[in-house]
Design a protein around this motif. Structure first.
Motif, PDB file in Angstrom:
ATOM      1  N   PRO A  41      33.174   9.619  15.820  1.00 52.63           N
ATOM      2  CA  PRO A  41      32.176   8.814  15.084  1.00 52.63           C
ATOM      3  C   PRO A  41      30.754   9.350  15.319  1.00 52.63           C
ATOM      4  N   VAL A  42      29.908   9.324  14.257  1.00 55.65           N
ATOM      5  CA  VAL A  42      28.520   9.794  14.329  1.00 55.65           C
ATOM      6  C   VAL A  42      27.616   8.721  13.722  1.00 55.65           C
ATOM      7  N   THR A  43      26.513   8.361  14.399  1.00 56.82           N
ATOM      8  CA  THR A  43      25.531   7.383  13.892  1.00 56.82           C
ATOM      9  C   THR A  43      24.136   7.991  13.949  1.00 56.82           C
ATOM     10  N   TRP A  44      23.290   7.636  12.969  1.00 56.30           N
ATOM     11  CA  TRP A  44      21.900   8.092  12.947  1.00 56.30           C
ATOM     12  C   TRP A  44      21.059   7.139  12.079  1.00 56.30           C
ATOM     13  N   THR A  45      19.742   7.269  12.199  1.00 57.80           N
ATOM     14  CA  THR A  45      18.792   6.437  11.442  1.00 57.80           C
ATOM     15  C   THR A  45      17.982   7.325  10.505  1.00 57.80           C
ATOM     16  N   GLU A  46      17.835   6.885   9.260  1.00 60.97           N
ATOM     17  CA  GLU A  46      17.070   7.652   8.287  1.00 60.97           C
ATOM     18  C   GLU A  46      16.217   6.710   7.444  1.00 60.97           C
ATOM     19  N   ASP A  47      15.254   7.310   6.746  1.00 59.11           N
ATOM     20  CA  ASP A  47      14.347   6.536   5.897  1.00 59.11           C
ATOM     21  C   ASP A  47      15.121   5.933   4.731  1.00 59.11           C
ATOM     22  N   GLY A  48      14.924   4.618   4.520  1.00 58.55           N
ATOM     23  CA  GLY A  48      15.632   3.941   3.449  1.00 58.55           C
ATOM     24  C   GLY A  48      14.955   4.120   2.099  1.00 58.55           C
ATOM     25  N   MET A  49      15.456   3.411   1.117  1.00 58.67           N
ATOM     26  CA  MET A  49      14.919   3.449  -0.241  1.00 58.67           C
ATOM     27  C   MET A  49      14.368   2.071  -0.581  1.00 58.67           C
ATOM     28  N   ALA A  50      13.043   2.004  -0.787  1.00 55.81           N
ATOM     29  CA  ALA A  50      12.412   0.749  -1.192  1.00 55.81           C
ATOM     30  C   ALA A  50      12.385   0.669  -2.712  1.00 55.81           C
ATOM     31  N   GLU A  51      12.568  -0.527  -3.235  1.00 56.70           N
ATOM     32  CA  GLU A  51      12.589  -0.727  -4.682  1.00 56.70           C
ATOM     33  C   GLU A  51      11.346  -1.498  -5.112  1.00 56.70           C
ATOM     34  N   ALA A  52      10.621  -0.944  -6.079  1.00 61.89           N
ATOM     35  CA  ALA A  52       9.452  -1.605  -6.659  1.00 61.89           C
ATOM     36  C   ALA A  52       9.852  -2.209  -7.994  1.00 61.89           C
ATOM     37  N   ILE A  53       9.610  -3.497  -8.155  1.00 64.39           N
ATOM     38  CA  ILE A  53      10.020  -4.225  -9.355  1.00 64.39           C
ATOM     39  C   ILE A  53       8.771  -4.795 -10.018  1.00 64.39           C
ATOM     40  N   VAL A  54       8.603  -4.510 -11.298  1.00 69.79           N
ATOM     41  CA  VAL A  54       7.415  -4.911 -12.055  1.00 69.79           C
ATOM     42  C   VAL A  54       7.783  -6.025 -13.021  1.00 69.79           C
ATOM     43  N   THR A  55       6.893  -6.999 -13.124  1.00 71.68           N
ATOM     44  CA  THR A  55       7.057  -8.093 -14.082  1.00 71.68           C
ATOM     45  C   THR A  55       5.823  -8.159 -14.968  1.00 71.68           C
ATOM     46  N   PHE A  56       6.034  -8.166 -16.285  1.00 75.62           N
ATOM     47  CA  PHE A  56       4.950  -8.311 -17.244  1.00 75.62           C
ATOM     48  C   PHE A  56       4.867  -9.773 -17.677  1.00 75.62           C
ATOM     49  N   VAL A  57       3.647 -10.293 -17.771  1.00 74.64           N
ATOM     50  CA  VAL A  57       3.417 -11.667 -18.231  1.00 74.64           C
ATOM     51  C   VAL A  57       2.363 -11.613 -19.327  1.00 74.64           C
ATOM     52  N   PHE A  58       2.724 -12.119 -20.510  1.00 76.99           N
ATOM     53  CA  PHE A  58       1.801 -12.131 -21.647  1.00 76.99           C
ATOM     54  C   PHE A  58       1.547 -13.578 -22.052  1.00 76.99           C
ATOM     55  N   ASN A  59       0.277 -13.985 -21.945  1.00 82.51           N
ATOM     56  CA  ASN A  59      -0.120 -15.365 -22.273  1.00 82.51           C
ATOM     57  C   ASN A  59       0.737 -16.379 -21.513  1.00 82.51           C
ATOM     58  N   ASP A  60       0.875 -16.137 -20.199  1.00 83.64           N
ATOM     59  CA  ASP A  60       1.596 -17.021 -19.272  1.00 83.64           C
ATOM     60  C   ASP A  60       3.102 -17.065 -19.507  1.00 83.64           C
ATOM     61  N   ASP A  61       3.641 -16.223 -20.374  1.00 86.34           N
ATOM     62  CA  ASP A  61       5.082 -16.154 -20.606  1.00 86.34           C
ATOM     63  C   ASP A  61       5.614 -14.842 -20.047  1.00 86.34           C
ATOM     64  N   GLU A  62       6.595 -14.947 -19.158  1.00 91.38           N
ATOM     65  CA  GLU A  62       7.176 -13.741 -18.576  1.00 91.38           C
ATOM     66  C   GLU A  62       7.993 -12.989 -19.617  1.00 91.38           C
ATOM     67  N   ILE A  63       7.826 -11.683 -19.647  1.00 93.22           N
ATOM     68  CA  ILE A  63       8.598 -10.827 -20.550  1.00 93.22           C
ATOM     69  C   ILE A  63       9.911 -10.499 -19.850  1.00 93.22           C
ATOM     70  N   LEU A  64      10.995 -11.116 -20.310  1.00 97.23           N
ATOM     71  CA  LEU A  64      12.271 -11.043 -19.606  1.00 97.23           C
ATOM     72  C   LEU A  64      13.073  -9.799 -19.948  1.00 97.23           C
ATOM     73  N   LEU A  65      12.804  -9.188 -21.093  1.00 96.00           N
ATOM     74  CA  LEU A  65      13.648  -8.084 -21.542  1.00 96.00           C
ATOM     75  C   LEU A  65      13.287  -6.754 -20.898  1.00 96.00           C
ATOM     76  N   HIS A  66      12.154  -6.695 -20.230  1.00 95.78           N
ATOM     77  CA  HIS A  66      11.731  -5.395 -19.700  1.00 95.78           C
ATOM     78  C   HIS A  66      11.131  -5.587 -18.314  1.00 95.78           C
ATOM     79  N   HIS A  67      11.809  -5.062 -17.301  1.00 97.40           N
ATOM     80  CA  HIS A  67      11.334  -5.104 -15.917  1.00 97.40           C
ATOM     81  C   HIS A  67      11.389  -3.684 -15.357  1.00 97.40           C
ATOM     82  N   PRO A  68      10.308  -2.920 -15.451  1.00 96.00           N
ATOM     83  CA  PRO A  68      10.322  -1.565 -14.882  1.00 96.00           C
ATOM     84  C   PRO A  68      10.598  -1.614 -13.381  1.00 96.00           C
TER      85      PRO A  68
END
Length: 613
Positions: free
Chosen positions: A462-489
């Motif tokens: 068995p072998v174990t080690w630590t490496e840099d993970g992957m962070a996820e950035a999630i964007v939400t667009f809001v137009f006139n106080d309404d969240e745009i649900l169809l597109h989340h970059p």
């Protein structure tokens, strides 16, 4: 006045003095060329600075200081582009020692080679602010604007956040009105200095410093120290300010109780356009309070010189034709290396300028008209830093309007410094190990050429080690106080700095109302940070307006501390009457009365309300 010792103040008042100048040139490559007093061509060196024009006092100015000098030097002039020049004056004290007074830091703009000499012309760091500014939707207090400008132009600010916020108007939230003539960061400094009631200059350490006009004198200039001088027969005083309101197309006039002096016309300041009438009044009255201390006699004098004097220093004069009871302020100064010092104070006569200053309050600003078919661009730059975690953080907010139904496009770019969560990984390593027949690793021979057979063993570890993970950035667009649900970059990143590019088209924009487009960002499996100026965004389209008439919407946000569910919530009783009026020929009204709320023990308990219409 530059801080000096008491011994210096005593020596500078003597009839005779001994001093010399030194300096140092530092190229962009870091090479230094020190020079002494004998290396300076006699009569060639000068330093000039000013905080006003040639006729009247001003606030909000951002003048650059100029330095010129000719040296006996063989330095290659092609290596001096943007080189730094530091000058110092050394003054002999009564005890025989010398006190060094720094005279400023300048950057070379011109270097001309003569047969035996090198002629230099340089300016201070104020010219660094001549960079294009596009943060037309920037919001923040005065310190946030100054931090943004200094960070973008690589100039240190001489004040702390606490010092700026302690000034009148220093803690007020400011926003750039879209209809403005701001082109550079230097223009931003001009309008911020107006709001703070002072002027900006680069001090002797090369830092951006705000100075205000004062009333307390720092030095008396005696007749024996002046070669020539002229003094006006009037006193410049300000008792009113005028500021143009673009929204109402009128000039608002604020005055002291006794309004018998000059009026300072602030013109169209884009930082004074938003807010309620009471807020604008408070801002302008605070500016007037700073100006009301001005009571100066304009003068022009050639003196023996004091290298510690600075712009904004208040002086008194004695001897000759002077009135020792009056004060004056240095609005321009020229130091001649090895020669005289010229100081000056400008100002208008209140009696001659009164009619014109009263007319200033009737000046109305002109609104920029929107022409259909032209492309308009609305931009945004963040004035404060953000820390991004697992909850949505609003990083971009743009308001816009159009004069006709159209479609617009949103573009954005965000620089995010990501710190991903470290990940523990596990795996197994498989392989074969060959073991010889003898324990000592040698094969026995019986006289034949063949050796004994070896043993092969299959091994899995068995072998174990630590490496840099992957962070996820999630964007939400809001137009006139309404969240745009169809597109989340979304993006996945390792730790480090990354660029997030954003785009979204908006169709069928309703004309003549204010629209709001907001961008929220959150991080999963890590955190991120966005520095000041790290967000730049724009909305562009045809028939775009900077802002439309107020549509009656008020947004209120409030946060509360954490509380425990199950312990009981206490409702506070209140009563309020709401009225609404419409400006019509027939007046209509509406009122609503809300009675006290009962205490709520849990979310499932009913609430009894009494309503009258």
């Amino acid at each position: 006045m530059y801080p000096v010792s008491d011994a210096f103040l005593q020596a500078v008042q003597e009839n005779t003095r001994e001093y010399y100048w030194t300096g140092k040139i530092t190229t962009k490559a870091g090479k230094e060329y020190p020079f002494g007093y004998r290396d300076i061509v006699k009569g060639s060196g000068y330093i000039t600075a000013q905080c006003c024009g040639s006729t009247e006092l001003e606030i909000g100015t951002v003048y650059a200081s100029e330095m010129g000098i000719t040296l006996f030097s063989q330095i290659d002039r092609y290596t001096l582009e943007d080189a730094k020049v530091e000058l110092s004056c050394h003054f002999r004290l009564p005890d025989g020692g010398f006190e060094e007074i720094p005279m400023g830091i300048f950057e070379v703009s011109e270097a001309n080679r003569h047969l035996k000499t090198l002629e230099l012309k340089a300016y201070d760091y104020m010219l660094r602010f001549e960079k294009s500014f596009n943060g037309f939707e920037t919001v923040g207090n005065a310190y946030a604007f100054l931090e943004l400008c200094c960070g973008a132009c690589d100039v240190e600010l001489a004040h702390t956040k606490e010092e700026i916020e302690a000034m009148p108007n220093g803690a007020e939230m400011l926003s750039v009105y879209p209809e403005n003539d701001i082109e550079t960061y230097r223009d931003v400094l001009y309008f911020v200095a107006q709001v703070l009631g002072g002027f900006f200059c680069i001090n002797r350490e090369g830092c951006l410093e705000l100075r205000k006009y004062g009333a307390a004198p720092v030095l008396e200039v005696k007749g024996k120290h002046r070669f020539s001088s002229s003094f006006s027969d009037f006193i410049t005083r300000y008792t009113a300010v005028s500021s143009t309101n673009l929204r109402t197309q009128t000039a608002e006039y604020y005055a002291l109780e006794t309004d018998d002096g000059l009026t300072m016309n602030l013109g169209v300041n884009p930082l004074l356009q938003f807010g309620l009438e009471e807020t604008r009044r408070t801002l302008c009255e605070n500016i007037l309070a700073d100006l009301s201390v001005i009571s100066y006699v304009p003068f022009d004098s050639s003196t023996i010189g004091n290298p510690a004097l600075d712009l904004g220093d208040v002086l008194t004069f004695s001897g000759g034709q002077t009135d020792g009871t009056q004060t004056a302020c240095i609005t321009s100064i020229e130091h001649r290396i090895g020669g005289r010092q010229s100081i000056r104070c400008v100002g208008k006569n209140p009696r001659l300028a009164q009619a014109k200053s009263k007319n200033d309050k009737n000046i109305s600003g002109l609104l920029n008209q929107i022409e259909a078919g032209k492309i308009g661009i609305h931009t945004f730059t963040n004035a404060s830093a953000y820390t991004i975690a697992d909850s949505d953080v609003r990083i971009i907010s743009l308001e816009f309007a159009s004069s006709e139904e159209t479609h617009v496009q949103f573009f954005g770019q965000v620089l995010v410094d990501v710190a991903a969560v470290q990940t523990d990984r596990e795996a197994s390593a498989k392989g074969s190990i060959v073991i010889p027949s003898n324990t000592d690793g040698t094969a026995e021979t019986d006289g034949s050429d063949e050796s004994s057979d070896s043993v092969t063993v299959e091994v899995e570890l068995p072998v174990t080690w630590t490496e840099d993970g992957m962070a996820e950035a999630i964007v939400t667009f809001v137009f006139n106080d309404d969240e745009i649900l169809l597109h989340h970059p979304a993006e996945t990143w390792h730790s480090g700095k990354h660029i997030l590019f954003l785009y979204y088209p908006i169709d069928n924009v309703v004309p003549n109302i204010t629209n709001t487009f907001e961008v929220y960002l959150r991080m999963a499996n890590g955190t991120g940070s966005v520095d000041t100026g790290g967000c730049i965004a724009a909305i562009s389209g045809q028939a775009m307006a900077a802002a439309a008439a107020w549509d009656g919407k008020i947004n209120i946000e409030e946060t509360t501390a954490g509380f425990m569910i199950g312990g009981g919530l206490q409702g506070k009783g209140y009563a309020e009457t709401i009225k609404m009026e419409t400006m019509e020929l027939v007046q209509k009204s509406y009122s609503d009365h809300v009675a006290d709320k009962y205490a709520i023990g849990a979310f499932c308990r009913p609430v009894v309300m009494e309503q009258e219409v």
